[in-house]
Design an enzyme around this catalytic site. Structure first.
Site, short mmCIF file in Angstrom:
data_model
loop_
_atom_site.label_atom_id
_atom_site.label_comp_id
_atom_site.label_asym_id
_atom_site.label_seq_id
_atom_site.Cartn_x
_atom_site.Cartn_y
_atom_site.Cartn_z
N GLU A 114 0.85 -1.19 0.00
CA GLU A 114 0.00 0.00 0.00
C GLU A 114 0.88 1.24 0.00
OE1 GLU A 114 -2.42 -0.20 3.49
OE2 GLU A 114 -0.75 -0.80 4.75
N LYS A 116 2.72 4.57 1.12
CA LYS A 116 3.12 5.13 2.41
C LYS A 116 2.73 6.60 2.42
CE LYS A 116 6.94 5.66 5.65
NZ LYS A 116 6.65 7.10 5.91
N ASP A 118 2.12 10.43 3.44
CA ASP A 118 2.96 11.43 4.08
C ASP A 118 2.07 12.39 4.86
OD1 ASP A 118 5.19 12.79 4.86
OD2 ASP A 118 5.46 13.86 2.97
N TYR A 226 -5.01 2.03 7.90
CA TYR A 226 -4.15 0.99 7.33
C TYR A 226 -3.91 -0.19 8.27
CZ TYR A 226 -0.73 3.87 9.88
OH TYR A 226 -0.07 4.60 10.84
N LYS A 315 11.17 3.41 0.77
CA LYS A 315 11.05 4.85 0.57
C LYS A 315 11.41 5.25 -0.86
CE LYS A 315 10.33 7.35 3.60
NZ LYS A 315 11.12 7.84 4.74
N CYS A 409 14.41 44.29 -20.09
CA CYS A 409 14.17 42.88 -20.41
C CYS A 409 15.46 42.19 -20.81
CB CYS A 409 13.15 42.79 -21.54
SG CYS A 409 12.91 41.12 -22.17
N CYS A 412 15.11 41.42 -24.83
CA CYS A 412 15.03 42.43 -25.89
C CYS A 412 15.45 43.82 -25.47
CB CYS A 412 13.60 42.48 -26.45
SG CYS A 412 12.39 43.16 -25.30
N CYS A 427 7.85 42.55 -19.22
CA CYS A 427 8.54 43.23 -20.31
C CYS A 427 7.50 43.97 -21.14
CB CYS A 427 9.30 42.22 -21.16
SG CYS A 427 9.79 42.85 -22.78
N CYS A 433 9.64 41.48 -28.50
CA CYS A 433 10.47 40.63 -27.64
C CYS A 433 10.46 39.20 -28.18
CB CYS A 433 9.92 40.66 -26.21
SG CYS A 433 10.83 39.62 -25.06
#
Length: 677
Positions: A114, A116, A118, A226, A315, A409, A412, A427, A433
């Protein structure tokens, strides 16, 4: 009368428990959310009128306890053990070998695998079916009493299902936050200018340990069970997998993707599948847990001081690591937005080597307090772009450099503007550009815009770098450069001819698609559809002032100004004129600005394969004439447009008496409504 009220209250509680089980445990609701809410409101009203009917396990009592001054200590009758870890295939196979050696004569072990989760480990204690206590894991022997908070979690049953629950059942599980719930919490926190959470696990833990249950109730916590601890009076089972099915029948939510497998190779296969699919789960997992499935073998294997010998946590590669920022660059996107990107000392995280991570915007840089030279924590979850999530201030060197927004920018040289109150700097170069031009062209050609098959990001980059395309209108002259394109690596005659054919076909489009393709800031597909439906044609839209634009549904003052400013720009008008000159066209309909559209107020569902029209094209036709397209048939549906292999939606429409159209019928409806024919 009181007897009638008590009977009705009991029926409502039973119905709500049943529907909660269908929703949270089976993920197969029988009624819409509105019906569940209606039943809940009826029960609340009934209990308010008859307070004597309120019972502790009523679904109305999920939030009711006063804020606590602290959490009482709870001693676990059966310790909540940790698990040993495996970090690679060799260490997992060593675990399997140890198990088989201890189970003398067993060549291959049955495992239950199953994900794990977190989150935060929790213990729930039910006596005669009623939830009486919830406690955190703590040190494994002693945890904290968080019963009042856990009662607010919708996926935790306050009473077990069935007429004969165990005399005592203690279950173990994990409290988590989904990605959607986590994002919603942080979005709300930002709106309140409050501190945001670093990750879903911390958010879940912080939410569960609130002293005021009313605060916990606002957090979208969820749970998966679980395993079990202390059990008295439950039917005997021989396998852990059987116990999970039993828990599910009692109304407890277990993982729907737990799987029984045989042998180490199958466990490794499950691990590989979970690693590949973790990004699609909607919640964080950091590995898989493999448990010997047979309970007699679990007892034979036993445990060491802190962990069982019959289970292991395999893990995943770490998704957060520390590294240092070498420098920061600014990338320019389609709308001119400058995104700061940290160039990192390469680090292995989430299964790949990461050398770049987004810093999002200048507000995020200020919030993090990050500087060039800092040691930072980098996160990569699934396929998400790596991001810097925090600064390790304790490791800050003596010499660091502030991150400054460039005045011009980097692509450009045009001026960079940052509007007051905005986190995003842009920009001002527009199509001048080169970076914006590339992204604008990719968007213009995308499937839901002009749908030019074969014109992807790589080819757009080549076309712009070769100075062949400066604006979307230049795409329609590419056939003049056929010989040049054929000579490019990866193309050839067939690819170039297919590309030119796709470009030619895209000339026939809808106004909504065309507007979306232009890439006007804040104008997505839905807004483009509303604009097309309201104005009917482009000239009326281009001539509209801000007030006229705000008359369009879902267009507010900010979006109206974006649209008006876009059409006031001379170079944008020039591009539009060139596109029209190139033959880009769409059907004109009477817009709502001049009167109702033909399909205004009608709701359509499209299913099956139409003879000469894709579903997207049918959707565009409907929306262009003022209709709305949804995904499911209901009593509010005006018409089902059905093609070949229509399936269950056709059956549903017939059951509800919804009118059914074929493609010809849809076209006729549009023509009649438009006054054609």
């Amino acid at each position: 009368m009181a007897g009638d009220a008590a009977t009705r209250a009991a029926a409502l509680r039973a119905a709500l428990a049943h529907h909660a089980y269908r929703y949270y445990v089976l993920d197969d609701p029988e009624v819409p959310d509105a019906e569940f809410d209606r039943l809940m409101r009826e029960l609340e009203a009934l209990e308010a009128a008859h307070p004597e009917l309120v019972v502790p396990d009523s679904p109305t009592q999920r939030v009711g306890a006063a804020p606590a001054e602290g959490f009482a200590r709870v001693e676990h009758a059966v310790p909540m053990l940790s698990l040993d870890n495996a970090f690679d295939e060799a260490s997992f196979r060593a675990f399997d070998e140890r198990v088989r050696e201890r189970l003398e004569g067993v060549a291959s072990v049955d495992y239950l695998c199953e994900p794990k989760l977190d989150g935060l480990a929790i213990s729930l204690r039910y006596e005669r079916g009623e939830l009486v206590r919830a406690a955190t894991r703590g040190d494994g022997s002693v945890g904290e009493d968080v019963t009042a908070n856990v009662r607010t979690i919708q996926s935790v049953p306050l009473r077990l299902l069935g007429d004969d629950p165990p005399e005592l059942l203690e279950v173990r599980g994990e409290v988590i936050l989904t990605h959607a719930g986590f994002e919603a919490m942080n979005r709300e926190a930002r709106e309140r200018d409050a501190k945001v959470f670093v990750n879903p696990r911390n958010a879940a833990a912080g939410s569960l340990r609130q002293l005021d249950p009313a605060i916990t109730a606002t957090r979208p916590l969820e749970i998966f069970i679980y395993g079990v601890g202390e059990v008295i009076g439950a039917p005997t089972v021989s396998r852990h997998s059987e116990r999970l099915r039993q828990l599910r029948d009692w109304g407890l939510r277990v993982s729907p993707i737990a799987s029984g497998v045989q042998g180490a190779d199958a466990c490794l296969g499950y691990y590989t599948d979970m690693l590949a699919g973790r990004a699609d789960l909607g919640y964080d997992i950091d590995g898989v847990v493999c448990k010997v499935d047979r309970l007699d073998q679990q007892r034979e294997l036993g445990q060491v001081a802190r962990a069982p010998r019959w289970a292991i946590a395999f893990k995943f590669p770490a998704q957060e690591e520390m590294t240092t920022i070498r420098e920061v660059d600014f990338q320019v996107g389609r709308t001119g937005a400058l995104t700061p990107v940290a160039r990192l000392e390469p680090v292995f995280v989430g299964g790949v080597t990461v050398s770049n991570a987004t810093l999002h915007n200048m507000d995020e840089i200020e919030r993090l307090g990050v500087r060039i030279g800092d040691t930072v924590v980098v996160r990569r979850a699934g396929d998400v772009i790596p991001e810097v999530v925090s600064v390790v201030l304790a490791s800050r060197p003596a010499q660091t450099e502030a991150i400054a927004l460039p005045a011009s920018c980097p692509e450009c040289g045009s001026e960079v503007h940052r509007e007051a109150g905005s986190a995003i700097a842009r920009c001002s170069g527009g199509l001048v550009c080169r970076a914006q031009r590339k992204q604008a062209l990719v968007h213009f050609a995308s499937r839901r815009a002009m749908d030019i098959d074969g014109l992807g990001e790589k080819l757009v980059e080549q076309l712009v770098d070769a100075d062949l395309v400066h604006s979307p209108a230049d795409l329609f002259d590419l056939d003049q450069h056929r010989d040049v394109l054929i000579a490019w690596d990866g193309l050839g005659e067939r690819s170039v001819d297919n590309l030119n054919a796709a470009i030619a076909a895209s000339r026939e489009t809808s106004l909504a698609r065309f507007l979306f393709a232009l890439g006007i800031r804040e104008v997505g597909e839905a807004t483009a559809t509303q604009l097309a439906s309201h104005f009917g044609d482009l000239d009326a839209l281009m001539a509209a002032d801000a007030e006229g634009l705000e008359a369009v549904p879902d267009v507010g003052p900010v979006v109206a100004l974006r649209i008006r400013d876009f059409f006031h720009e001379a170079h944008n008008r020039a591009v539009i004129a060139a596109l029209r000159e190139a033959g880009v066209r769409w059907p004109v309909v009477a817009g709502r600005a001049d009167g109702p559209t033909p399909l205004a107020g009608m709701v359509f569902v499209i299913t099956g394969t139409l003879p000469s029209m894709t579903r997207d094209e049918a959707k565009g036709l409907i929306q262009a004439h003022g209709g709305k397209v949804t995904g499911s048939v209901s009593k509010r549906t005006s018409y089902l447009v059905a093609g070949a292999e229509a399936g269950s939606k056709l059956a549903k429409a017939e059951e509800l008496g919804v009118a059914v159209l074929d493609q010809a019928g849809l076209e006729a409806l549009v023509a009649v409504g438009s006054g054609a024919g």
